[in-house]
Design an enzyme around this catalytic site. Structure first.
Site, mmCIF file in Angstrom:
data_model
loop_
_atom_site.group_PDB
_atom_site.id
_atom_site.type_symbol
_atom_site.label_atom_id
_atom_site.label_comp_id
_atom_site.label_asym_id
_atom_site.label_seq_id
_atom_site.Cartn_x
_atom_site.Cartn_y
_atom_site.Cartn_z
ATOM 1 N N HIS A 64 -3.826 7.114 1.086
ATOM 2 C CA HIS A 64 -4.038 5.820 0.437
ATOM 3 C C HIS A 64 -5.467 5.391 0.728
ATOM 4 C CE1 HIS A 64 -4.068 1.622 -0.367
ATOM 5 N NE2 HIS A 64 -3.996 1.271 0.900
ATOM 6 N N ASN A 96 -9.900 -0.450 -2.905
ATOM 7 C CA ASN A 96 -8.500 -0.246 -2.508
ATOM 8 C C ASN A 96 -7.607 -0.816 -3.611
ATOM 9 O OD1 ASN A 96 -5.936 -0.583 -1.412
ATOM 10 N ND2 ASN A 96 -6.669 -1.240 0.599
ATOM 11 N N CYS A 116 0.813 -1.225 0.000
ATOM 12 C CA CYS A 116 0.000 0.000 0.000
ATOM 13 C C CYS A 116 0.839 1.264 0.000
ATOM 14 C CB CYS A 116 -0.932 0.014 1.204
ATOM 15 S SG CYS A 116 -1.999 -1.411 1.233
HETATM 16 O O1 UT7 Z 1 -4.733 -1.218 2.303
HETATM 17 C C1 UT7 Z 1 -4.056 -2.099 3.143
HETATM 18 C C2 UT7 Z 1 -4.374 -1.838 4.545
HETATM 19 N N1 UT7 Z 1 -5.632 -2.440 4.873
HETATM 20 C C3 UT7 Z 1 -6.443 -1.822 5.677
HETATM 21 O O2 UT7 Z 1 -6.162 -0.727 6.105
HETATM 22 C C4 UT7 Z 1 -7.694 -2.564 6.120
HETATM 23 C C5 UT7 Z 1 -7.982 -2.263 7.551
HETATM 24 N N2 UT7 Z 1 -9.109 -3.037 8.044
HETATM 25 C C6 UT7 Z 1 -10.376 -2.826 7.639
HETATM 26 O O3 UT7 Z 1 -10.614 -2.003 6.775
HETATM 27 C C7 UT7 Z 1 -11.478 -3.600 8.313
HETATM 28 O O4 UT7 Z 1 -10.945 -4.355 9.366
HETATM 29 C C8 UT7 Z 1 -12.255 -4.561 7.357
HETATM 30 C C9 UT7 Z 1 -13.111 -3.731 6.397
HETATM 31 C C10 UT7 Z 1 -11.300 -5.410 6.577
HETATM 32 C C11 UT7 Z 1 -13.183 -5.473 8.145
HETATM 33 O O5 UT7 Z 1 -14.065 -4.712 8.932
HETATM 34 P P1 UT7 Z 1 -14.231 -5.050 10.475
HETATM 35 O O6 UT7 Z 1 -15.228 -4.123 10.982
HETATM 36 O O7 UT7 Z 1 -12.874 -5.032 11.109
HETATM 37 O O8 UT7 Z 1 -14.824 -6.505 10.433
HETATM 38 P P2 UT7 Z 1 -14.259 -7.868 11.065
HETATM 39 O O9 UT7 Z 1 -13.120 -8.369 10.257
HETATM 40 O O10 UT7 Z 1 -14.058 -7.677 12.528
HETATM 41 O O11 UT7 Z 1 -15.480 -8.819 10.874
HETATM 42 C C12 UT7 Z 1 -16.735 -8.546 11.512
HETATM 43 C C13 UT7 Z 1 -17.746 -9.570 11.012
HETATM 44 C C14 UT7 Z 1 -17.252 -11.015 11.093
HETATM 45 O O12 UT7 Z 1 -18.346 -11.838 11.408
HETATM 46 P P3 UT7 Z 1 -18.605 -12.324 12.911
HETATM 47 O O13 UT7 Z 1 -17.367 -13.096 13.305
HETATM 48 O O14 UT7 Z 1 -18.790 -11.101 13.714
HETATM 49 O O15 UT7 Z 1 -19.826 -13.157 12.798
HETATM 50 C C15 UT7 Z 1 -16.819 -11.321 9.687
HETATM 51 O O16 UT7 Z 1 -16.892 -12.670 9.356
HETATM 52 O O17 UT7 Z 1 -18.035 -9.326 9.621
HETATM 53 C C16 UT7 Z 1 -17.853 -10.551 8.889
HETATM 54 N N3 UT7 Z 1 -17.408 -10.195 7.544
HETATM 55 C C17 UT7 Z 1 -18.250 -9.952 6.547
HETATM 56 N N4 UT7 Z 1 -19.595 -9.956 6.470
HETATM 57 C C18 UT7 Z 1 -20.142 -9.641 5.298
HETATM 58 C C19 UT7 Z 1 -16.127 -10.050 7.108
HETATM 59 N N5 UT7 Z 1 -16.138 -9.693 5.814
HETATM 60 C C20 UT7 Z 1 -17.445 -9.625 5.438
HETATM 61 C C21 UT7 Z 1 -18.079 -9.309 4.222
HETATM 62 N N6 UT7 Z 1 -19.436 -9.329 4.200
HETATM 63 N N7 UT7 Z 1 -17.403 -8.973 3.121
#
Ligand code: UT7
Length: 349
Positions: free
Chosen positions: A276, A306, A114
């Site tokens: 970014h 992204n 990134c």
């Molecule tokens: O560019 C490189 C650097 N990358 C970043 O800066 C990314 C930084 N992180 C993020 O942007 C966020 O952490 C994400 C967008 C990737 C994820 O969001 P989050 O609020 O941290 O979600 P999470 O990973 O904690 O997941 C929450 C829930 C989980 O379900 P349970 O365990 O609560 O039942 C996941 O399985 O959301 C679920 N989940 C989804 N649900 C629907 C994860 N991905 C999805 C999805 N659709 N695409």
């Protein structure tokens, strides 16, 4: 003092648009989840067989060179940032040099994900300032769509990423009020495995003792590439999203302030911050932390997702095309991502 300035900028976005609704046919996700957590509404995917990371970079480079009034034979160095190269090796730099029929110039590949474009720009800036080169093509390009897990297992990553390319031509300037004022690069390998693609690779489980969730010795084995890796989806990127998010919202403001402080400037002096495009929530957090107005921060992740190394030059190009950057404006570029690596660049347009 000689500084480097962006003499021309271009971007290429593949025409095929993929909305959040389109992704529902492959995985258990929803438009609401994706928009609420990331701000993304759609992204673009390269043509599977007719477009590559390099071919997209050629399109962006052509525009940047045309706007700089530079011909292919004038370019004297290439710096190419990507995490999705056409080949494991050689890198995309030489493929771009070949595609554009350039002279036998140096071509350097940058592997900083990134923050790849920030690293690339910083390297090019040093070559210009020392007088080594006069026309450097700096590129960020990604074809993520070819390497994502589109099953529900990979949904936390695959909904985020999109394809595209951005390029700039860097040239020397002696104008006092123009050019790159400073660049600032950082890394912390302590969390290298939190956002990574482990395979194919030569690690042979060497780091497995660090106990990261995605390491499962029986699946990875001691091969560079194996059927088991593919069967267990070990050849796709892994991300501990929450840990990355938490670090990003600390390091973005830190490295932006570092750039401003180094030049005796304050957030209020910024015409535009181009972060970014990792997640709209991260950009909003950074904006709040630095007390920037809406018109001081540029976001386009809603339409492109992204695009990793391509996101900063694509956003910079779009902001410039929209007339949001004029000569003399103070612009800050900043990125954070896998490595972890992060960086910033402060420039007067
Ligand atoms: O560019 C490189 C650097 N990358 C970043 O800066 C990314 C930084 N992180 C993020 O942007 C966020 O952490 C994400 C967008 C990737 C994820 O969001 P989050 O609020 O941290 O979600 P999470 O990973 O904690 O997941 C929450 C829930 C989980 O379900 P349970 O365990 O609560 O039942 C996941 O399985 O959301 C679920 N989940 C989804 N649900 C629907 C994860 N991905 C999805 C999805 N659709 N695409």
């Amino acid at each position: 003092m000689v500084r480097s300035r962006i003499a021309g900028i271009g971007k290429y976005i593949p025409p095929h648009t993929v909305t959040n609704h389109d992704l529902i046919q492959y995985m258990d996700t929803s438009d609401e989840w994706i928009q609420e957590r990331t701000g993304i509404r759609e992204r673009h995917y390269a043509h599977r067989t007719e477009e590559t990371t390099t071919t997209m970079s050629v399109e962006a480079a052509r525009i940047a060179m045309e706007r700089a009034g530079t011909r292919a034979q004038d370019i004297d160095f290439i710096v190419f940032a990507t995490l999705s190269p056409d080949y494991y090796f050689p890198g995309c730099g030489v493929l771009l040099q070949r595609a554009m029929q350039m002279k036998e110039i140096g071509a350097l590949d940058i592997r900083n994900q990134c923050s790849g474009f920030l690293y690339a720009l910083s390297v090019a800036d040093q070559f210009i300032k020392t007088g080594t080169y006069k026309n450097i093509l700096v590129v960020g390009s990604e074809k993520h769509s070819f390497g994502l897990d589109f099953s529900t297992r990979g949904r936390n990553i695959s909904v985020i990423f999109g394809d595209g390319a951005g390029a700039v031509v860097l040239q020397p300037t002696e104008e006092q009020e123009q050019g790159i004022l400073s660049t600032h690069l950082h890394s912390d390998g302590e969390s290298a495995e939190l956002l990574a693609m482990y395979n194919p690779g030569t690690h042979a489980n060497h780091w497995a003792a660090r106990n990261y969730a995605a390491f499962n010795e029986s699946e990875i084995g001691d091969m560079f590439m194996s059927h088991a890796m593919i069967d267990n989806a070990q050849n796709f990127p892994f991300m501990d999203g929450q840990s990355v998010f938490k670090k990003a919202v600390v390091k973005f403001p830190e490295v932006i302030k570092e750039a401003l402080n180094a030049n005796g400037l304050a957030p209020a002096d910024l015409k535009l911050l181009i972060p970014h495009q990792a997640n709209l929530r991260i950009s909003q957090f950074v904006q709040q932390k630095l007390q920037l107005r809406d018109d001081q921060v540029f976001n386009n992740i809603q339409h492109y997702g992204n695009t990793t190394a391509a996101s900063v030059p694509i956003a910079l190009c779009e902001a410039w095309e929209q007339g949001r950057i004029q000569k003399g404006d103070l612009v800050c570029l900043a990125a954070f991502g896998s490595g972890f690596t992060w960086g910033s660049a402060l420039l007067k347009w």
